[in-house]
Design an enzyme around this catalytic site. Structure first.
Site, PDB file in Angstrom:
ATOM      1  N   HIS A 129       0.835  -1.093  -0.011  1.00 33.23           N
ATOM      2  CA  HIS A 129       0.137  -0.035  -0.188  1.00 33.23           C
ATOM      3  C   HIS A 129       0.809   1.189   0.083  1.00 33.23           C
ATOM      4  O   HIS A 129       0.277   2.219  -0.521  1.00 33.23           O
ATOM      5  CB  HIS A 129      -1.066  -0.175   1.261  1.00 33.23           C
ATOM      6  CG  HIS A 129      -0.592   0.144   2.481  1.00 33.23           C
ATOM      7  ND1 HIS A 129      -0.398  -0.750   3.585  1.00 33.23           N
ATOM      8  CD2 HIS A 129      -0.060   1.307   3.003  1.00 33.23           C
ATOM      9  CE1 HIS A 129       0.098  -0.383   4.415  1.00 33.23           C
ATOM     10  NE2 HIS A 129       0.268   1.106   4.364  1.00 33.23           N
ATOM     11  N   ASP A 161      -0.847  -7.633   0.721  1.00 32.39           N
ATOM     12  CA  ASP A 161      -0.304  -6.011   1.070  1.00 32.39           C
ATOM     13  C   ASP A 161       1.376  -6.173   1.191  1.00 32.39           C
ATOM     14  O   ASP A 161       1.618  -5.533   2.106  1.00 32.39           O
ATOM     15  CB  ASP A 161      -0.908  -5.536   2.215  1.00 32.39           C
ATOM     16  CG  ASP A 161      -0.779  -4.055   2.545  1.00 32.39           C
ATOM     17  OD1 ASP A 161      -0.261  -3.463   1.553  1.00 32.39           O
ATOM     18  OD2 ASP A 161      -0.768  -3.593   3.468  1.00 32.39           O
ATOM     19  N   SER A 236       4.560   1.261   8.584  1.00 33.60           N
ATOM     20  CA  SER A 236       4.194   0.521   7.801  1.00 33.60           C
ATOM     21  C   SER A 236       5.177  -0.112   6.894  1.00 33.60           C
ATOM     22  O   SER A 236       6.050   0.570   6.380  1.00 33.60           O
ATOM     23  CB  SER A 236       3.144   1.101   6.586  1.00 33.60           C
ATOM     24  OG  SER A 236       2.455   0.230   6.027  1.00 33.60           O
TER      25      SER A 236
END
Length: 286
Positions: A129, A161, A236
């Site tokens: 992402h 992801d 992330s």
């Protein structure tokens, strides 16, 4: 000088609350439960608890709105867990292999996150992402020593992801060892390492709160490792490591109250999924 207007509206991965059915409705208002035969949306959708992806997008949170908890004010941020001495050694071993990831830029979309080296060929694992929010633009990684390299996108797997990058051999990143499949246990101490809010080399500590926690990434449901280690936008793609410095998961999303930061509920893609996906991508991409 431009004034920052805030973190933006959360969007992205969804957490499936036990109090909601799989369509995201209050169970009591689901068809066939005798409360709302027409299947309307819930009259009182649990307010404010959202799960957000952990990349930062042009200074805004890239995350995901879902449902959350009854009542008004949410709980305060979780207190820091005690740090066992072995975690100091684990941090020393992990930080040299973790990078900041910048995707896009220029006049287009941009997103920042984290990543880590997995082999001597300088392949890096990160979240897909981050690249998606970067609008398909160029990807740059910044090493712990401040050097920057243009990164090749070896492959992407949006369903999980995950994405694999590659930097030149001269980067000399230290690959991180991966935990054995099925070895992660609830209650064991862990570290989250990455670049929250652009603060590279940040290390936070906690425990594994739960295994096989169901989260929804886009339209896909996955089992995640839940942790109370403090993680925030920019983490992330970074590693969640155990006390031996082995990667047990890739930090991907957090739960928030009213769009605020970490409340001690974070989610990582388990190492079993990470290794399987990375092996497939690297095998195809070289």
């Amino acid at each position: 000088m431009a004034v920052q207007t805030g973190l933006g509206e959360p969007r992205g991965p969804w957490f499936i609350s036990p109090e909601l059915d799989r369509d995201g409705r209050d169970w009591w208002d689901a068809p066939g439960n005798g409360r709302d035969p027409g299947g309307r949306r819930p009259r009182r959708l649990l307010a404010a608890l959202a799960v957000v992806a952990l990349s930062t997008v042009s200074g805004a949170v890239a995350g995901g709105v879902v449902a959350g908890r009854d009542g008004g004010a949410g709980p305060a941020a979780a207190s820091a867990a005690p740090v066992p001495a072995e975690l100091v050694t684990a941090a020393e071993r992990t930080v040299p292999g973790v990078v900041s990831v910048l995707a896009g830029g220029g006049n287009g979309a941009s997103a920042t996150g984290s990543g880590f080296a997995v082999d001597d060929q300088q392949h890096l694992i990160t979240n897909d992402h981050i690249l998606a929010k970067g609008g398909g633009g160029p990807v740059t990684v910044e090493l712990p020593d401040g050097r920057r390299f243009a990164a090749e996108v070896v492959g992407r797997e949006p369903r999980s992801d995950l994405a694999v990058l590659k930097v030149p051999p001269s980067a000399g990143l230290t690959p991180l060892p991966l935990a054995k499949p099925g070895a992660t246990r609830v209650g064991e101490p862990v570290l989250a390492v990455g670049s929250p809010l652009g603060l590279s080399g940040t290390v936070t500590a906690g425990i594994v709160s739960a295994l096989d926690r169901e989260v929804r990434l886009g339209n896909n449901r996955h089992s995640a490792v839940q942790t109370d280690a403090s993680i925030n936008p920019g983490n992330s793609g970074g590693p969640l490591v155990n006390a031996r410095g082995e990667v047990v998961g890739v930090n991907t999303a957090i739960a928030t109250i009213d769009g605020n930061g970490s409340i001690g509920i974070g989610f990582a893609i388990p190492i079993e999924q990470v290794q399987q996906t990375a092996d497939t991508i690297i095998g195809k991409g070289g």
